[in-house]
Design an enzyme around this catalytic site. Structure first.
Site, PDB file in Angstrom:
ATOM      1  N   PRO A   9      63.838  38.682  52.904  1.00 53.09           N
ATOM      2  CA  PRO A   9      63.885  38.194  54.281  1.00 53.09           C
ATOM      3  C   PRO A   9      65.256  38.312  54.955  1.00 53.09           C
ATOM      4  O   PRO A   9      66.283  38.071  54.314  1.00 53.09           O
ATOM      5  CB  PRO A   9      63.468  36.726  54.154  1.00 53.09           C
ATOM      6  CG  PRO A   9      63.653  36.380  52.727  1.00 53.09           C
ATOM      7  CD  PRO A   9      63.427  37.646  51.955  1.00 53.09           C
ATOM      8  N   ASN A  10      65.188  38.695  56.198  1.00 57.86           N
ATOM      9  CA  ASN A  10      66.350  38.791  57.095  1.00 57.86           C
ATOM     10  C   ASN A  10      67.249  39.993  56.817  1.00 57.86           C
ATOM     11  O   ASN A  10      68.195  40.232  57.560  1.00 57.86           O
ATOM     12  CB  ASN A  10      67.184  37.494  57.073  1.00 57.86           C
ATOM     13  CG  ASN A  10      66.379  36.303  57.548  1.00 57.86           C
ATOM     14  OD1 ASN A  10      65.804  36.358  58.635  1.00 57.86           O
ATOM     15  ND2 ASN A  10      66.288  35.263  56.755  1.00 57.86           N
ATOM     16  N   ARG A  17      72.989  40.490  61.851  1.00 55.51           N
ATOM     17  CA  ARG A  17      73.045  39.196  61.154  1.00 55.51           C
ATOM     18  C   ARG A  17      74.430  38.949  60.540  1.00 55.51           C
ATOM     19  O   ARG A  17      74.877  39.710  59.683  1.00 55.51           O
ATOM     20  CB  ARG A  17      72.006  39.282  60.036  1.00 55.51           C
ATOM     21  CG  ARG A  17      72.000  38.120  59.130  1.00 55.51           C
ATOM     22  CD  ARG A  17      71.124  38.403  57.918  1.00 55.51           C
ATOM     23  NE  ARG A  17      71.007  37.182  57.172  1.00 55.51           N
ATOM     24  CZ  ARG A  17      70.655  37.118  55.912  1.00 55.51           C
ATOM     25  NH1 ARG A  17      70.357  38.215  55.253  1.00 55.51           N
ATOM     26  NH2 ARG A  17      70.586  35.966  55.301  1.00 55.51           N
ATOM     27  N   TYR A  22      77.764  39.997  56.021  1.00 57.31           N
ATOM     28  CA  TYR A  22      76.907  41.078  55.530  1.00 57.31           C
ATOM     29  C   TYR A  22      77.313  42.473  56.014  1.00 57.31           C
ATOM     30  O   TYR A  22      76.701  43.457  55.601  1.00 57.31           O
ATOM     31  CB  TYR A  22      75.446  40.786  55.904  1.00 57.31           C
ATOM     32  CG  TYR A  22      74.945  39.494  55.296  1.00 57.31           C
ATOM     33  CD1 TYR A  22      74.815  39.369  53.913  1.00 57.31           C
ATOM     34  CD2 TYR A  22      74.640  38.386  56.093  1.00 57.31           C
ATOM     35  CE1 TYR A  22      74.376  38.181  53.339  1.00 57.31           C
ATOM     36  CE2 TYR A  22      74.190  37.203  55.523  1.00 57.31           C
ATOM     37  CZ  TYR A  22      74.065  37.103  54.156  1.00 57.31           C
ATOM     38  OH  TYR A  22      73.637  35.926  53.575  1.00 57.31           O
ATOM     39  N   ASN A  73      66.899  42.903  46.137  1.00 50.18           N
ATOM     40  CA  ASN A  73      67.688  41.851  46.776  1.00 50.18           C
ATOM     41  C   ASN A  73      66.674  40.898  47.394  1.00 50.18           C
ATOM     42  O   ASN A  73      66.170  41.147  48.490  1.00 50.18           O
ATOM     43  CB  ASN A  73      68.612  42.427  47.843  1.00 50.18           C
ATOM     44  CG  ASN A  73      69.476  41.345  48.475  1.00 50.18           C
ATOM     45  OD1 ASN A  73      69.214  40.148  48.297  1.00 50.18           O
ATOM     46  ND2 ASN A  73      70.488  41.751  49.224  1.00 50.18           N
ATOM     47  N   ALA A  76      67.039  35.144  50.549  1.00 49.40           N
ATOM     48  CA  ALA A  76      66.935  33.687  50.368  1.00 49.40           C
ATOM     49  C   ALA A  76      65.926  33.297  49.289  1.00 49.40           C
ATOM     50  O   ALA A  76      66.053  32.232  48.668  1.00 49.40           O
ATOM     51  CB  ALA A  76      66.572  33.029  51.691  1.00 49.40           C
ATOM     52  N   GLU A  97      69.116  42.869  40.027  1.00 49.79           N
ATOM     53  CA  GLU A  97      69.206  42.028  41.227  1.00 49.79           C
ATOM     54  C   GLU A  97      70.527  42.334  41.936  1.00 49.79           C
ATOM     55  O   GLU A  97      71.566  42.413  41.281  1.00 49.79           O
ATOM     56  CB  GLU A  97      69.174  40.562  40.775  1.00 49.79           C
ATOM     57  CG  GLU A  97      69.419  39.544  41.855  1.00 49.79           C
ATOM     58  CD  GLU A  97      69.565  38.129  41.256  1.00 49.79           C
ATOM     59  OE1 GLU A  97      69.702  38.000  40.013  1.00 49.79           O
ATOM     60  OE2 GLU A  97      69.570  37.172  42.026  1.00 49.79           O
ATOM     61  N   HIS A  99      73.033  41.432  45.433  1.00 51.74           N
ATOM     62  CA  HIS A  99      73.347  40.657  46.638  1.00 51.74           C
ATOM     63  C   HIS A  99      74.549  41.276  47.312  1.00 51.74           C
ATOM     64  O   HIS A  99      75.531  41.609  46.635  1.00 51.74           O
ATOM     65  CB  HIS A  99      73.642  39.191  46.285  1.00 51.74           C
ATOM     66  CG  HIS A  99      72.473  38.536  45.645  1.00 51.74           C
ATOM     67  ND1 HIS A  99      71.379  38.136  46.368  1.00 51.74           N
ATOM     68  CD2 HIS A  99      72.199  38.279  44.351  1.00 51.74           C
ATOM     69  CE1 HIS A  99      70.486  37.638  45.534  1.00 51.74           C
ATOM     70  NE2 HIS A  99      70.944  37.717  44.313  1.00 51.74           N
ATOM     71  N   ARG A 106      79.825  31.037  47.678  1.00 54.49           N
ATOM     72  CA  ARG A 106      79.362  30.507  48.965  1.00 54.49           C
ATOM     73  C   ARG A 106      78.839  29.076  48.772  1.00 54.49           C
ATOM     74  O   ARG A 106      79.365  28.339  47.956  1.00 54.49           O
ATOM     75  CB  ARG A 106      78.307  31.459  49.550  1.00 54.49           C
ATOM     76  CG  ARG A 106      78.876  32.856  49.835  1.00 54.49           C
ATOM     77  CD  ARG A 106      77.840  33.782  50.422  1.00 54.49           C
ATOM     78  NE  ARG A 106      77.335  33.276  51.697  1.00 54.49           N
ATOM     79  CZ  ARG A 106      76.249  33.759  52.319  1.00 54.49           C
ATOM     80  NH1 ARG A 106      75.564  34.749  51.775  1.00 54.49           N
ATOM     81  NH2 ARG A 106      75.851  33.255  53.474  1.00 54.49           N
TER      82      ARG A 106
HETATM   83  C1  DQA Z   1      71.842  37.640  50.025  1.00 53.43           C
HETATM   84  C2  DQA Z   1      72.394  36.254  49.639  1.00 53.43           C
HETATM   85  C3  DQA Z   1      71.363  35.177  49.876  1.00 53.43           C
HETATM   86  O1  DQA Z   1      71.897  33.896  49.518  1.00 53.43           O
HETATM   87  C4  DQA Z   1      70.962  35.119  51.342  1.00 53.43           C
HETATM   88  O2  DQA Z   1      69.956  34.170  51.554  1.00 53.43           O
HETATM   89  C5  DQA Z   1      70.562  36.461  51.867  1.00 53.43           C
HETATM   90  C6  DQA Z   1      71.296  37.649  51.438  1.00 53.43           C
HETATM   91  C7  DQA Z   1      72.921  38.735  49.939  1.00 53.43           C
HETATM   92  O3  DQA Z   1      72.543  39.897  49.915  1.00 53.43           O
HETATM   93  O4  DQA Z   1      74.113  38.435  49.899  1.00 53.43           O
HETATM   94  O5  DQA Z   1      69.702  36.551  52.712  1.00 53.43           O
HETATM   95  O6  DQA Z   1      70.808  37.979  49.112  1.00 53.43           O
END
Ligand code: DQA
Length: 144
Positions: A9-10, A17, A22, A73, A76, A97, A99, A106
């Protein structure tokens, strides 16, 4: 090698964003970079992005018997979803995985990853480069 790249998501909002966290590049930029990286390495990448946990679970299940490796990835859902690592374990596809940000540096709630126990490694805080490192790890893992 057939590689499935899943973004949660997102991550479709990359570029817009929170660019200070990011970056300014978009998801399309990331796909282009991965395509380029896979060329000449004998890797066929496939991409999937969803804002919905169940759709991510469905996509992982569909990869059973079709994809050789998974870069994920979960965004959230990393910190909330038990269904995603369960799906990864169910299909038995080696997964890394990724990120973009350093989730350990964080908010405290980002330090817990349910996904990590289903993955051979977690790469965090290396932005787009983390995806390439994940691919390298999977290549090494599959060569055994
Ligand atoms: C994320 C880190 C997560 O905590 C966050 O909710 C994201 C992006 C990252 O790529 O740094 O949406 O996965």
């Amino acid at each position: 090698m057939k590689l499935l790249v899943i973004n949660g998501p997102n991550l479709n909002m990359l570029g817009i964003r929170e660019p200070d966290i990011y970056g300014k590049n978009t998801l399309a930029d990331l796909y282009e970079l991965i395509e380029e990286y896979c060329k000449g390495r004998g890797i066929e990448p496939e991409f999937f992005q969803s804002n919905h946990e169940g759709d991510i679970v469905d996509r992982i299940q569909q990869a059973y018997g079709k994809s050789d490796a998974l870069v994920i990835n979960p965004a959230a859902y990393t910190h909330t979803s038990v269904a995603i690592p369960d799906a990864i374990k169910a299909v038995g596809i080696p997964a890394v995985e990724v990120h973009l940000s350093d989730i350990n540096a964080r908010e405290a709630y980002r330090r817990l990853s349910y996904t990590s126990e289903a993955c051979i490694a977690t790469i965090a805080g290396k932005h787009f480069q983390g995806y390439m490192e994940a691919i390298d790890l999977l290549i090494g893992h599959l060569k055994g």
